[in-house]
Design an enzyme around this catalytic site. Sequence first.
Site, mmCIF file in Angstrom:
data_model
loop_
_atom_site.group_PDB
_atom_site.id
_atom_site.type_symbol
_atom_site.label_atom_id
_atom_site.label_comp_id
_atom_site.label_asym_id
_atom_site.label_seq_id
_atom_site.Cartn_x
_atom_site.Cartn_y
_atom_site.Cartn_z
ATOM 1 N N ASP A 289 0.884 -0.958 -0.074
ATOM 2 C CA ASP A 289 0.152 -0.026 0.012
ATOM 3 C C ASP A 289 0.975 1.234 0.187
ATOM 4 O OD1 ASP A 289 -1.521 2.419 0.607
ATOM 5 O OD2 ASP A 289 -3.078 1.133 1.776
ATOM 6 N N ASN A 318 -8.163 0.992 1.159
ATOM 7 C CA ASN A 318 -8.994 1.537 2.033
ATOM 8 C C ASN A 318 -9.983 2.581 1.282
ATOM 9 O OD1 ASN A 318 -8.794 1.156 4.845
ATOM 10 N ND2 ASN A 318 -6.850 1.962 4.735
HETATM 11 O O1 GKR Z 1 -12.747 -0.384 4.518
HETATM 12 C C1 GKR Z 1 -12.829 -1.389 5.593
HETATM 13 O O2 GKR Z 1 -13.653 -1.453 6.353
HETATM 14 C C2 GKR Z 1 -11.587 -2.431 5.424
HETATM 15 O O3 GKR Z 1 -11.594 -3.232 6.409
HETATM 16 C C3 GKR Z 1 -10.214 -1.712 5.497
HETATM 17 O O4 GKR Z 1 -10.101 -0.710 6.610
HETATM 18 C C4 GKR Z 1 -9.042 -2.455 5.872
HETATM 19 O O5 GKR Z 1 -7.871 -1.709 6.254
HETATM 20 C C5 GKR Z 1 -8.562 -3.170 4.297
HETATM 21 O O6 GKR Z 1 -9.651 -3.044 3.316
HETATM 22 C C6 GKR Z 1 -8.264 -4.511 4.385
HETATM 23 O O7 GKR Z 1 -7.852 -5.083 3.677
HETATM 24 O O8 GKR Z 1 -7.687 -4.853 5.822
#
Ligand code: GKR
Length: 418
Positions: A289, A318
């Site tokens: 990322d 995100n």
């Molecule tokens: O947007 C979300 O709720 C995701 O859970 C995100 O915050 C995570 O950081 C992400 O997509 C992940 O793969 O863990």
Amino acid sequence: MKIRDVVLTPVAFADAPLLNVMGVHEPFALRSVVQVACDDGVVGLGESYGDAAFLGEVRKVLPELAGHDIFDLPGLKRIIARTLAGTVLTDEHGLIGGFSIRKTIASVYSLFEVACLDAQGQFLGRPVADLLGGKAREAVDFSAYLFYKYGAHLDAEADSWGEILTPEALVGSAQRMVDEYGFRSIKLKGGVFAPEQEIEGIRALAEAFPGHPLRIDPNAAWTPETSIRVAAELDGVLEYLEDPTPGIEGMARVAREASMPLATNMCVVNFGDLEPAFRARAIGVLLSDHHFWGGMRDTQALSVACESFGVGLSMHSNSHLGISLAAMVHVAAATPHLTYACDTHWPWKTADVIEPGVLNFAGGAVAVPDRPGLGITLDQDALARAHEDYVRCGLTKRDDVTYMRRYTPGFEPNTARW
Ligand SMILES: O=C([O-])[C@@H](O)[C@@H](O)[C@H](O)[C@@H](O)C(=O)[O-]
Ligand SMILES: [Mg+2]
């Protein structure tokens, strides 16, 4: 090519009530947009987090940037490291691992590195992917990122996705994403329901989309024992299992038993984590990322490290807007060792700050823009509206837990409880 002025604009955009282990997304997601104005009227763009703590760090750096050469990226990093010396941001929502001084500097640097590379590309008349060494692929594959979700925000009307809480509804949302974007890989954000229920969801997806690679990511909601059991039940079904359990040690325990590779964007989040994770053979896939791994060039360095140790590379996401998507596409295109389709929250948003038409999905992939820089154009009116939304919504950080308690009083995140 000197920096003459930098404008930082916090923005908010409407987000859906998406569920995860920490709770539920609030009605608005926060981001920051920088415009780095240089000589010759060139303006480079960057996008990153929009919570107050991050904005505070970025604001400390702004007065230091005037006069800096956009081609001197090591110098840019030194300015940021010097200015932020000793600051450690805290992770506001707990889903991208812990923060450290190194990660704080990497995150702030990334915002400006992207803007400088965009400006460099415009100045030279070459796409950012060319500045990063050239395209290893013409288009970048993305995955369908499914969420369980509520039908509507509190006191609001249902959105176009409706409620997604059952295997049937999951399959319906996947069908819509596959139809509209052509995605192949499908990822389910888990950690919302008991693992048995989420296994049922994955099985329904496997049946409805034969041949589509599947992933589940409960954001470390399960114990190592539960993770081993789920891995056994989904043997032959998942392309990878993402962050089933917390920590390098716990992941290593699961990895010893699981047939599929384990992936992470939580337990390996800066370069210092690589040695212990690789030594313990905790992961088979790393989700890069550029927003917190120190920008686009460090993401390429990360890829080389992963390749050297036989670890695959995917990309974490995100909630984000088009400037970030453009950056993701350029760095992914210029990173030969990228072994899985990247994540993106793109389908969940309904507005943007860039002019449409450049970043298009076909067959689940986005073609690398061949225009100079990132290849995108900021829509100043849309930016102004998104800033008004930021001011109006009153949010200063992401807080899925507190918002969830308004739906379910007494809610507690389930990290490593199942
Ligand atoms: O947007 C979300 O709720 C995701 O859970 C995100 O915050 C995570 O950081 C992400 O997509 C992940 O793969 O863990
Ligand atoms: Mg993840």
